[in-house]
Design a protein around this motif. Structure first.
Motif, PDB file in Angstrom:
ATOM      1  N   GLY A  63       1.000  -1.074   0.040  1.00 56.41           N
ATOM      2  CA  GLY A  63      -0.173  -0.060   0.074  1.00 56.41           C
ATOM      3  C   GLY A  63       1.038   0.700   0.065  1.00 56.41           C
ATOM      4  N   CYS A  64       2.111   1.034  -0.077  1.00 58.84           N
ATOM      5  CA  CYS A  64       3.125   2.198   0.100  1.00 58.84           C
ATOM      6  C   CYS A  64       3.591   2.896  -1.738  1.00 58.84           C
ATOM      7  CB  CYS A  64       4.181   2.038   0.342  1.00 58.84           C
ATOM      8  SG  CYS A  64       5.250   3.389   0.682  1.00 58.84           S
ATOM      9  N   GLY A  65       2.921   4.546  -1.326  1.00 63.69           N
ATOM     10  CA  GLY A  65       2.416   5.177  -2.573  1.00 63.69           C
ATOM     11  C   GLY A  65       3.299   5.858  -3.400  1.00 63.69           C
ATOM     12  N   SER A  66       4.666   6.292  -2.465  1.00 63.90           N
ATOM     13  CA  SER A  66       5.151   7.454  -2.670  1.00 63.90           C
ATOM     14  C   SER A  66       6.384   6.724  -1.860  1.00 63.90           C
ATOM     15  CB  SER A  66       4.859   8.987  -2.600  1.00 63.90           C
ATOM     16  OG  SER A  66       4.779   8.751  -0.752  1.00 63.90           O
ATOM     17  N   LEU A  67       8.012   7.551  -2.660  1.00 66.97           N
ATOM     18  CA  LEU A  67       8.984   7.337  -2.360  1.00 66.97           C
ATOM     19  C   LEU A  67       8.954   8.182  -0.581  1.00 66.97           C
ATOM     20  CD1 LEU A  67      11.769   7.752  -4.709  1.00 66.97           C
ATOM     21  CD2 LEU A  67      10.680   5.628  -3.728  1.00 66.97           C
ATOM     22  N   LYS A  68       7.776   9.135  -0.536  1.00 66.43           N
ATOM     23  CA  LYS A  68       7.660  10.136   0.698  1.00 66.43           C
ATOM     24  C   LYS A  68       7.723   9.087   1.811  1.00 66.43           C
ATOM     25  CE  LYS A  68       6.097  13.567   2.471  1.00 66.43           C
ATOM     26  NZ  LYS A  68       5.775  15.223   3.216  1.00 66.43           N
ATOM     27  N   GLU A  69       6.521   8.294   1.126  1.00 66.35           N
ATOM     28  CA  GLU A  69       5.594   7.336   2.927  1.00 66.35           C
ATOM     29  C   GLU A  69       6.691   6.199   2.870  1.00 66.35           C
ATOM     30  OE1 GLU A  69       1.798   4.387   2.969  1.00 66.35           O
ATOM     31  OE2 GLU A  69       1.392   5.788   0.881  1.00 66.35           O
ATOM     32  N   LYS A  70       7.685   6.231   1.908  1.00 63.90           N
ATOM     33  CA  LYS A  70       8.676   4.533   2.107  1.00 63.90           C
ATOM     34  C   LYS A  70       9.537   5.125   3.163  1.00 63.90           C
ATOM     35  CE  LYS A  70      11.642   2.268  -0.368  1.00 63.90           C
ATOM     36  NZ  LYS A  70      12.836   1.774  -0.917  1.00 63.90           N
ATOM     37  N   ARG A  71       9.506   6.563   3.064  1.00 68.67           N
ATOM     38  CA  ARG A  71      11.012   7.306   4.105  1.00 68.67           C
ATOM     39  C   ARG A  71      10.264   6.649   5.782  1.00 68.67           C
ATOM     40  NH1 ARG A  71      12.479  10.423  -0.442  1.00 68.67           N
ATOM     41  NH2 ARG A  71      10.822  12.174   0.541  1.00 68.67           N
ATOM     42  N   GLN A  72       9.143   7.618   5.493  1.00 68.01           N
ATOM     43  CA  GLN A  72       8.439   7.507   6.798  1.00 68.01           C
ATOM     44  C   GLN A  72       8.529   6.287   7.405  1.00 68.01           C
ATOM     45  OE1 GLN A  72       4.895   9.152   5.263  1.00 68.01           O
ATOM     46  NE2 GLN A  72       5.481  11.956   6.039  1.00 68.01           N
ATOM     47  N   ARG A  73       8.144   5.261   6.542  1.00 62.79           N
ATOM     48  CA  ARG A  73       7.826   3.853   7.765  1.00 62.79           C
ATOM     49  C   ARG A  73       8.929   2.786   7.358  1.00 62.79           C
ATOM     50  NH1 ARG A  73       3.509   1.249   3.677  1.00 62.79           N
ATOM     51  NH2 ARG A  73       3.848  -0.728   5.133  1.00 62.79           N
ATOM     52  N   ILE A  74      10.072   3.905   6.705  1.00 59.76           N
ATOM     53  CA  ILE A  74      11.024   2.834   6.711  1.00 59.76           C
ATOM     54  C   ILE A  74      12.492   3.953   7.437  1.00 59.76           C
ATOM     55  CG2 ILE A  74      13.358   1.860   5.868  1.00 59.76           C
ATOM     56  CD1 ILE A  74      11.090  -0.264   5.829  1.00 59.76           C
ATOM     57  N   GLY A  75      11.992   4.543   7.705  1.00 59.69           N
ATOM     58  CA  GLY A  75      13.134   5.907   8.205  1.00 59.69           C
ATOM     59  C   GLY A  75      13.494   5.598   9.443  1.00 59.69           C
ATOM     60  N   GLY A  76      14.458   6.524   9.519  1.00 58.92           N
ATOM     61  CA  GLY A  76      14.912   5.951  11.019  1.00 58.92           C
ATOM     62  C   GLY A  76      15.794   4.837  12.007  1.00 58.92           C
ATOM     63  N   MET A  77      16.068   4.248  10.182  1.00 59.41           N
ATOM     64  CA  MET A  77      17.011   3.221  10.253  1.00 59.41           C
ATOM     65  C   MET A  77      18.453   3.646  10.584  1.00 59.41           C
ATOM     66  SD  MET A  77      15.360   0.127   9.566  1.00 59.41           S
ATOM     67  CE  MET A  77      14.931  -1.241   8.496  1.00 59.41           C
ATOM     68  N   HIS A  78      18.728   4.179  10.659  1.00 58.84           N
ATOM     69  CA  HIS A  78      20.550   4.767  11.073  1.00 58.84           C
ATOM     70  C   HIS A  78      20.245   5.560  12.692  1.00 58.84           C
ATOM     71  CE1 HIS A  78      21.783   4.848   7.056  1.00 58.84           C
ATOM     72  NE2 HIS A  78      20.975   5.680   6.406  1.00 58.84           N
ATOM     73  N   GLU A  79      19.468   6.112  12.421  1.00 60.50           N
ATOM     74  CA  GLU A  79      19.139   6.965  14.431  1.00 60.50           C
ATOM     75  C   GLU A  79      18.640   5.308  15.459  1.00 60.50           C
ATOM     76  OE1 GLU A  79      16.834   8.040  11.417  1.00 60.50           O
ATOM     77  OE2 GLU A  79      18.702   9.442  11.167  1.00 60.50           O
ATOM     78  N   ARG A  80      18.348   4.290  14.701  1.00 56.10           N
ATOM     79  CA  ARG A  80      17.866   3.409  15.601  1.00 56.10           C
ATOM     80  C   ARG A  80      19.415   2.142  16.430  1.00 56.10           C
ATOM     81  NH1 ARG A  80      12.369   1.813  12.213  1.00 56.10           N
ATOM     82  NH2 ARG A  80      11.631   3.325  12.564  1.00 56.10           N
ATOM     83  N   PHE A  81      19.708   1.775  14.663  1.00 59.91           N
ATOM     84  CA  PHE A  81      21.153   1.130  15.300  1.00 59.91           C
ATOM     85  C   PHE A  81      21.974   1.280  14.498  1.00 59.91           C
ATOM     86  CE2 PHE A  81      16.899  -1.061  13.360  1.00 59.91           C
ATOM     87  CZ  PHE A  81      17.053  -1.992  14.558  1.00 59.91           C
ATOM     88  N   GLY A  82      22.563   2.865  13.795  1.00 59.80           N
ATOM     89  CA  GLY A  82      23.854   3.015  13.640  1.00 59.80           C
ATOM     90  C   GLY A  82      24.667   4.225  14.857  1.00 59.80           C
ATOM     91  N   ARG A  83      23.842   4.045  15.476  1.00 60.18           N
ATOM     92  CA  ARG A  83      24.467   4.974  16.725  1.00 60.18           C
ATOM     93  C   ARG A  83      25.702   3.729  17.091  1.00 60.18           C
ATOM     94  NH1 ARG A  83      20.058   8.879  19.108  1.00 60.18           N
ATOM     95  NH2 ARG A  83      19.669  10.142  17.220  1.00 60.18           N
ATOM     96  N   THR A  84      24.836   2.484  17.598  1.00 53.77           N
ATOM     97  CA  THR A  84      25.921   1.613  18.169  1.00 53.77           C
ATOM     98  C   THR A  84      27.551   1.082  17.797  1.00 53.77           C
ATOM     99  OG1 THR A  84      23.581   0.198  18.469  1.00 53.77           O
ATOM    100  CG2 THR A  84      25.537  -1.389  18.448  1.00 53.77           C
ATOM    101  N   PRO A  85      28.082   1.118  18.239  1.00 50.32           N
ATOM    102  CA  PRO A  85      29.512   1.251  17.384  1.00 50.32           C
ATOM    103  C   PRO A  85      30.018  -0.059  16.464  1.00 50.32           C
ATOM    104  CG  PRO A  85      29.667   1.899  19.953  1.00 50.32           C
ATOM    105  CD  PRO A  85      28.125   1.689  19.313  1.00 50.32           C
TER     106      PRO A  85
END
Length: 93
Positions: free
Chosen positions: A14-36
Motif C-alpha cells: 500500500g505504499c504509494g510514494s518514496l516519501k511514504e516509504k521513507r516515513q515507514r522505513i525511516g529511522g534505521m540509521h538512528e535506531r541501529f547506526g549509533r551502535t559502534p
C-alpha cells in the motif's frame, strides 16, 4: 574479530510514494547506526515504493556476540518498523 552481514528485504504493501516509504522505513540509521559495532545502509530497492532492502554490518569479538546482535536487530525491526520482512539473510565472514 567476527563480522556478519545481515540483509533484510521488506515489503511495504500500500505504499504509494518514496516519501511514504521513507516515513515507514525511516529511522534505521538512528535506531541501529549509533551502535559502534553496527553499520547500516539502504542497499537495494531504492526506487521502488513497495519494497526496500537494508544491510547491517555487525562486528564483534566472538561469533556468538555477532549472532546475538543480528538477532536483536531482527527482533527490534519486527517490533518497530511498519513493513513486512520477506527475506532475511546472514553472511558470516
Amino acid at each position: 574479530m567476527h563480522i556478519a552481514i545481515l540483509t533484510i528485504t521488506f515489503s511495504l504493501p500500500g505504499c504509494g510514494s518514496l516519501k511514504e516509504k521513507r516515513q515507514r522505513i525511516g529511522g534505521m540509521h538512528e535506531r541501529f547506526g549509533r551502535t559502534p559495532s553496527v553499520a547500516v545502509c539502504e542497499s537495494g530497492e531504492h526506487d521502488r515504493h513497495d519494497a526496500s532492502e537494508w544491510s547491517f554490518v555487525v562486528v564483534a569479538t566472538t561469533k556468538r556476540e555477532v549472532e546475538s546482535q543480528c538477532s536483536q536487530i531482527e527482533d527490534k525491526i519486527q517490533r518497530t518498523v511498519e513493513a513486512r520482512m520477506i527475506k532475511v539473510t546472514r553472511e558470516l565472514l
